[in-house]
Design an enzyme around this catalytic site. Structure first.
Site, PDB file in Angstrom:
ATOM      1  N   GLU A 131     -57.344 -36.254  41.059  1.00 26.32           N
ATOM      2  CA  GLU A 131     -57.551 -37.515  40.347  1.00 26.32           C
ATOM      3  C   GLU A 131     -57.606 -37.307  38.837  1.00 26.32           C
ATOM      4  OE1 GLU A 131     -61.768 -36.061  41.375  1.00 26.32           O
ATOM      5  OE2 GLU A 131     -59.719 -35.841  42.102  1.00 26.32           O
ATOM      6  N   ASN A 156     -62.259 -42.239  48.245  1.00 26.75           N
ATOM      7  CA  ASN A 156     -61.450 -41.816  49.392  1.00 26.75           C
ATOM      8  C   ASN A 156     -62.255 -41.861  50.684  1.00 26.75           C
ATOM      9  OD1 ASN A 156     -58.863 -41.360  48.393  1.00 26.75           O
ATOM     10  ND2 ASN A 156     -59.315 -39.263  47.763  1.00 26.75           N
TER      11      ASN A 156
END
Length: 208
Positions: free
Chosen positions: A123, A87
């Site tokens: 995640e 990210n």
């Protein structure tokens, strides 16, 4: 009439004449909106997998059912390796795309009616299912999911394990009658996942 699918609740009653059924009366109620709200309440919006709320319900149901039927219960806890770095490198939109692709791989590998896939948060994903025997199939499933995620070849230049996005999996396969409660099952899967990360990630570690 416009080709769309809709949900109905229906009650059907027989009509008699001289003790013979001559017709039926059906009363239908459109419950599409109710079913849509129900679906949204148990579904992760981004990945279209079941959400953590439904996981908490389903794991209890599957544990109880597996005990009654003397079955094995399999639980996979799946985590994307170095996802925070991903990210930070590529941005959250790319991160969301990756979460969706990983979810699709998981769902494509669990197509039986009794297989359930969840986004547990961030995640992290989970898979639970029951089986009569052959734990080897559960091991093969976990390895297939891991390999297919790597084969997506999603570039991850800041990963310390691979140049592509990978996942680590903690796998628990146990006779349900030997599981004290769902918290114990979750804890064992979490420990197996931690071990997978300690052993270099992009692997499956098992506890059964």
């Amino acid at each position: 009439k416009d080709g769309k699918v809709y949900w109905v609740k229906i009650s059907i009653y027989p009509n008699y004449e001289k003790n013979k059924i001559i017709s039926y009366t059906a009363i239908r109620q459109d419950i599409t909106d109710k079913k849509r709200v129900e679906y949204l309440s148990i579904t992760d919006e981004l990945t279209q997998m079941y959400n953590r709320r439904f996981f908490n319900i389903k794991i209890e149901e599957e544990l109880s059912r597996s005990r009654r039927e003397d079955m094995y219960l399999t639980f996979l806890m799946i985590d994307i390796d170095y996802f925070k770095k991903y990210n930070d490198t590529y941005g959250h939109q790319k991160g969301d795309d990756t979460l969706t692709k990983v979810a699709r791989v998981i769902l494509n590998n669990i197509k039986r009616a009794g297989d359930y896939g969840f986004r547990l948060g961030g995640e992290e994903f989970g898979v639970i299912f029951s089986s009569k025997n052959n734990p080897e199939k559960s091991i093969k499933l976990a390895k297939n999911i891991k390999d297919e995620v790597e084969k997506l070849q999603i570039k991850h230049e800041n990963s310390s394990v691979n140049k592509y996005v990978t996942i680590s999996i903690g796998l628990v396969i146990k006779k349900a009658k030997n599981v004290k409660n769902s918290n114990e099952l979750y804890k064992e899967a979490d420990e197996a996942l931690y071990k997978a990360k300690e052993e270099g990630r992009n692997c499956v570690c098992m506890n059964y």
